[in-house]
Design a protein around this motif. Structure first.
Motif, PDB file in Angstrom:
ATOM      1  N   THR A 254      15.865  54.568  67.999  1.00 28.18           N
ATOM      2  CA  THR A 254      16.197  55.060  66.663  1.00 28.18           C
ATOM      3  C   THR A 254      16.474  53.877  65.753  1.00 28.18           C
ATOM      4  OG1 THR A 254      18.558  55.247  67.153  1.00 28.18           O
ATOM      5  CG2 THR A 254      17.212  57.209  67.521  1.00 28.18           C
ATOM      6  N   SER A 255      16.386  54.125  64.473  1.00 27.77           N
ATOM      7  CA  SER A 255      16.654  53.094  63.485  1.00 27.77           C
ATOM      8  C   SER A 255      17.383  53.734  62.309  1.00 27.77           C
ATOM      9  CB  SER A 255      15.335  52.479  63.027  1.00 27.77           C
ATOM     10  OG  SER A 255      15.566  51.447  62.111  1.00 27.77           O
ATOM     11  N   SER A 256      18.420  53.061  61.849  1.00 32.00           N
ATOM     12  CA  SER A 256      19.183  53.530  60.688  1.00 32.00           C
ATOM     13  C   SER A 256      19.305  52.382  59.700  1.00 32.00           C
ATOM     14  CB  SER A 256      20.589  53.972  61.098  1.00 32.00           C
ATOM     15  OG  SER A 256      20.538  54.985  62.046  1.00 32.00           O
ATOM     16  N   SER A 257      19.345  52.709  58.427  1.00 32.72           N
ATOM     17  CA  SER A 257      19.481  51.677  57.395  1.00 32.72           C
ATOM     18  C   SER A 257      20.746  51.907  56.586  1.00 32.72           C
ATOM     19  CB  SER A 257      18.280  51.699  56.458  1.00 32.72           C
ATOM     20  OG  SER A 257      17.120  51.352  57.166  1.00 32.72           O
ATOM     21  N   ILE A 258      21.366  50.799  56.225  1.00 31.04           N
ATOM     22  CA  ILE A 258      22.577  50.827  55.406  1.00 31.04           C
ATOM     23  C   ILE A 258      22.399  49.786  54.314  1.00 31.04           C
ATOM     24  CG2 ILE A 258      25.064  50.369  55.357  1.00 31.04           C
ATOM     25  CD1 ILE A 258      25.192  51.201  58.278  1.00 31.04           C
ATOM     26  N   GLN A 259      22.779  50.127  53.098  1.00 28.34           N
ATOM     27  CA  GLN A 259      22.766  49.163  52.003  1.00 28.34           C
ATOM     28  C   GLN A 259      24.212  48.879  51.625  1.00 28.34           C
ATOM     29  OE1 GLN A 259      20.367  51.086  49.059  1.00 28.34           O
ATOM     30  NE2 GLN A 259      18.465  50.578  50.111  1.00 28.34           N
ATOM     31  N   GLN A 260      24.537  47.591  51.502  1.00 35.07           N
ATOM     32  CA  GLN A 260      25.914  47.198  51.235  1.00 35.07           C
ATOM     33  C   GLN A 260      25.940  46.068  50.218  1.00 35.07           C
ATOM     34  OE1 GLN A 260      28.806  48.536  52.535  1.00 35.07           O
ATOM     35  NE2 GLN A 260      29.863  47.198  51.119  1.00 35.07           N
ATOM     36  N   CYS A 261      26.782  46.201  49.216  1.00 38.62           N
ATOM     37  CA  CYS A 261      26.951  45.140  48.225  1.00 38.62           C
ATOM     38  C   CYS A 261      28.372  44.602  48.299  1.00 38.62           C
ATOM     39  CB  CYS A 261      26.668  45.664  46.818  1.00 38.62           C
ATOM     40  SG  CYS A 261      24.932  46.027  46.527  1.00 38.62           S
ATOM     41  N   GLY A 262      28.543  43.398  47.762  1.00 38.34           N
ATOM     42  CA  GLY A 262      29.876  42.813  47.695  1.00 38.34           C
ATOM     43  C   GLY A 262      30.308  42.104  48.969  1.00 38.34           C
ATOM     44  N   MET A 263      29.346  41.604  49.750  1.00 38.31           N
ATOM     45  CA  MET A 263      29.684  40.901  50.984  1.00 38.31           C
ATOM     46  C   MET A 263      29.105  39.495  50.961  1.00 38.31           C
ATOM     47  SD  MET A 263      29.325  43.882  53.839  1.00 38.31           S
ATOM     48  CE  MET A 263      30.254  42.973  55.049  1.00 38.31           C
ATOM     49  N   THR A 264      29.862  38.554  51.518  1.00 40.34           N
ATOM     50  CA  THR A 264      29.410  37.176  51.601  1.00 40.34           C
ATOM     51  C   THR A 264      28.510  37.006  52.819  1.00 40.34           C
ATOM     52  OG1 THR A 264      31.260  36.480  52.984  1.00 40.34           O
ATOM     53  CG2 THR A 264      31.578  36.368  50.580  1.00 40.34           C
ATOM     54  N   GLU A 265      27.845  35.859  52.906  1.00 40.78           N
ATOM     55  CA  GLU A 265      26.998  35.563  54.060  1.00 40.78           C
ATOM     56  C   GLU A 265      27.834  35.509  55.334  1.00 40.78           C
ATOM     57  OE1 GLU A 265      24.454  32.189  53.382  1.00 40.78           O
ATOM     58  OE2 GLU A 265      23.526  33.129  51.652  1.00 40.78           O
ATOM     59  N   GLU A 266      29.040  34.967  55.238  1.00 40.37           N
ATOM     60  CA  GLU A 266      29.929  34.904  56.407  1.00 40.37           C
ATOM     61  C   GLU A 266      30.300  36.302  56.890  1.00 40.37           C
ATOM     62  OE1 GLU A 266      34.424  33.383  57.414  1.00 40.37           O
ATOM     63  OE2 GLU A 266      33.234  32.174  56.028  1.00 40.37           O
ATOM     64  N   GLN A 267      30.621  37.185  55.959  1.00 38.55           N
ATOM     65  CA  GLN A 267      30.988  38.553  56.333  1.00 38.55           C
ATOM     66  C   GLN A 267      29.800  39.291  56.955  1.00 38.55           C
ATOM     67  OE1 GLN A 267      32.351  39.677  52.415  1.00 38.55           O
ATOM     68  NE2 GLN A 267      34.477  39.791  53.109  1.00 38.55           N
ATOM     69  N   ILE A 268      28.608  39.098  56.407  1.00 41.58           N
ATOM     70  CA  ILE A 268      27.442  39.817  56.933  1.00 41.58           C
ATOM     71  C   ILE A 268      27.077  39.277  58.317  1.00 41.58           C
ATOM     72  CG2 ILE A 268      25.374  38.612  56.127  1.00 41.58           C
ATOM     73  CD1 ILE A 268      26.126  42.309  55.569  1.00 41.58           C
ATOM     74  N   SER A 269      27.320  38.002  58.562  1.00 43.89           N
ATOM     75  CA  SER A 269      27.089  37.443  59.901  1.00 43.89           C
ATOM     76  C   SER A 269      27.992  38.113  60.929  1.00 43.89           C
ATOM     77  CB  SER A 269      27.336  35.936  59.911  1.00 43.89           C
ATOM     78  OG  SER A 269      26.337  35.269  59.191  1.00 43.89           O
ATOM     79  N   GLU A 270      29.235  38.390  60.529  1.00 42.92           N
ATOM     80  CA  GLU A 270      30.173  39.111  61.402  1.00 42.92           C
ATOM     81  C   GLU A 270      29.669  40.521  61.691  1.00 42.92           C
ATOM     82  OE1 GLU A 270      34.619  39.416  61.140  1.00 42.92           O
ATOM     83  OE2 GLU A 270      34.267  37.798  59.692  1.00 42.92           O
ATOM     84  N   VAL A 271      29.170  41.184  60.664  1.00 43.10           N
ATOM     85  CA  VAL A 271      28.638  42.541  60.826  1.00 43.10           C
ATOM     86  C   VAL A 271      27.478  42.529  61.824  1.00 43.10           C
ATOM     87  CG1 VAL A 271      27.376  44.393  59.656  1.00 43.10           C
ATOM     88  CG2 VAL A 271      29.402  43.402  58.596  1.00 43.10           C
ATOM     89  N   GLU A 272      26.566  41.562  61.663  1.00 39.60           N
ATOM     90  CA  GLU A 272      25.420  41.473  62.572  1.00 39.60           C
ATOM     91  C   GLU A 272      25.876  41.204  64.004  1.00 39.60           C
ATOM     92  OE1 GLU A 272      21.710  39.908  59.911  1.00 39.60           O
ATOM     93  OE2 GLU A 272      23.239  38.428  60.413  1.00 39.60           O
ATOM     94  N   GLU A 273      26.831  40.300  64.158  1.00 35.36           N
ATOM     95  CA  GLU A 273      27.331  39.966  65.502  1.00 35.36           C
ATOM     96  C   GLU A 273      28.037  41.153  66.154  1.00 35.36           C
ATOM     97  OE1 GLU A 273      30.640  37.005  67.400  1.00 35.36           O
ATOM     98  OE2 GLU A 273      29.409  36.218  65.772  1.00 35.36           O
ATOM     99  N   ASN A 274      28.905  41.818  65.413  1.00 34.09           N
ATOM    100  CA  ASN A 274      29.657  42.955  65.960  1.00 34.09           C
ATOM    101  C   ASN A 274      28.789  44.192  66.152  1.00 34.09           C
ATOM    102  OD1 ASN A 274      32.117  41.583  66.139  1.00 34.09           O
ATOM    103  ND2 ASN A 274      32.605  42.029  64.014  1.00 34.09           N
ATOM    104  N   GLY A 275      27.684  44.276  65.453  1.00 27.81           N
ATOM    105  CA  GLY A 275      26.812  45.436  65.561  1.00 27.81           C
ATOM    106  C   GLY A 275      25.664  45.241  66.539  1.00 27.81           C
ATOM    107  N   THR A 276      25.738  44.170  67.339  1.00 28.35           N
ATOM    108  CA  THR A 276      24.704  43.886  68.327  1.00 28.35           C
ATOM    109  C   THR A 276      25.321  43.880  69.714  1.00 28.35           C
ATOM    110  OG1 THR A 276      23.429  42.615  66.719  1.00 28.35           O
ATOM    111  CG2 THR A 276      22.954  42.201  69.046  1.00 28.35           C
ATOM    112  N   SER A 277      24.833  44.763  70.590  1.00 26.78           N
ATOM    113  CA  SER A 277      25.386  44.832  71.943  1.00 26.78           C
ATOM    114  C   SER A 277      24.415  45.519  72.892  1.00 26.78           C
ATOM    115  CB  SER A 277      26.713  45.599  71.937  1.00 26.78           C
ATOM    116  OG  SER A 277      26.486  46.955  71.593  1.00 26.78           O
TER     117      SER A 277
END
Length: 97
Positions: free
Chosen positions: A52-75
């Motif tokens: 499955t694939s889901s998409s989310i659009q998010q504004c107001g985040m820095t590159e550092e914050q989005i890196s955290e999201v990618e890391e925590n959302g990968t398992s």
């Protein structure tokens, strides 16, 4: 089985909300398109394999914050019961709009 996928998507979406509430004053904020891909593998029962694939659009985040999201959302998690093994892999990737 499908409820686990929705739980993962909900967890990542909640993380987006949490991070967007704690802004990093030092970094520039951008809008992001993020994709969460989840693959379920059941080697003993290939007909139960799923992706499955889901998409989310998010504004107001820095590159550092989005890196955290990618890391925590990968398992990857593997579980066995009654001789049947199930592996669920989730990958979160984001790109700047």
């Amino acid at each position: 089985m499908k409820s686990g996928i929705f739980t993962k998507v909900f967890t990542v979406a909640s993380f987006f909300l949490l991070i967007s509430c704690s802004k990093d004053d030092g970094g520039k904020e951008f809008c992001w398109d993020c994709t969460i891909k989840t693959i379920t593998r059941v080697p003993s029962y290939p007909e139960m394999n799923d992706a499955t694939s889901s998409s989310i659009q998010q504004c107001g985040m820095t590159e550092e914050q989005i890196s955290e999201v990618e890391e925590n959302g990968t398992s990857t998690v593997t579980s066995s019961s009654g001789g049947v093994s199930v592996t669920i892999s989730s990958t979160t990737s984001c790109s700047k709009r």
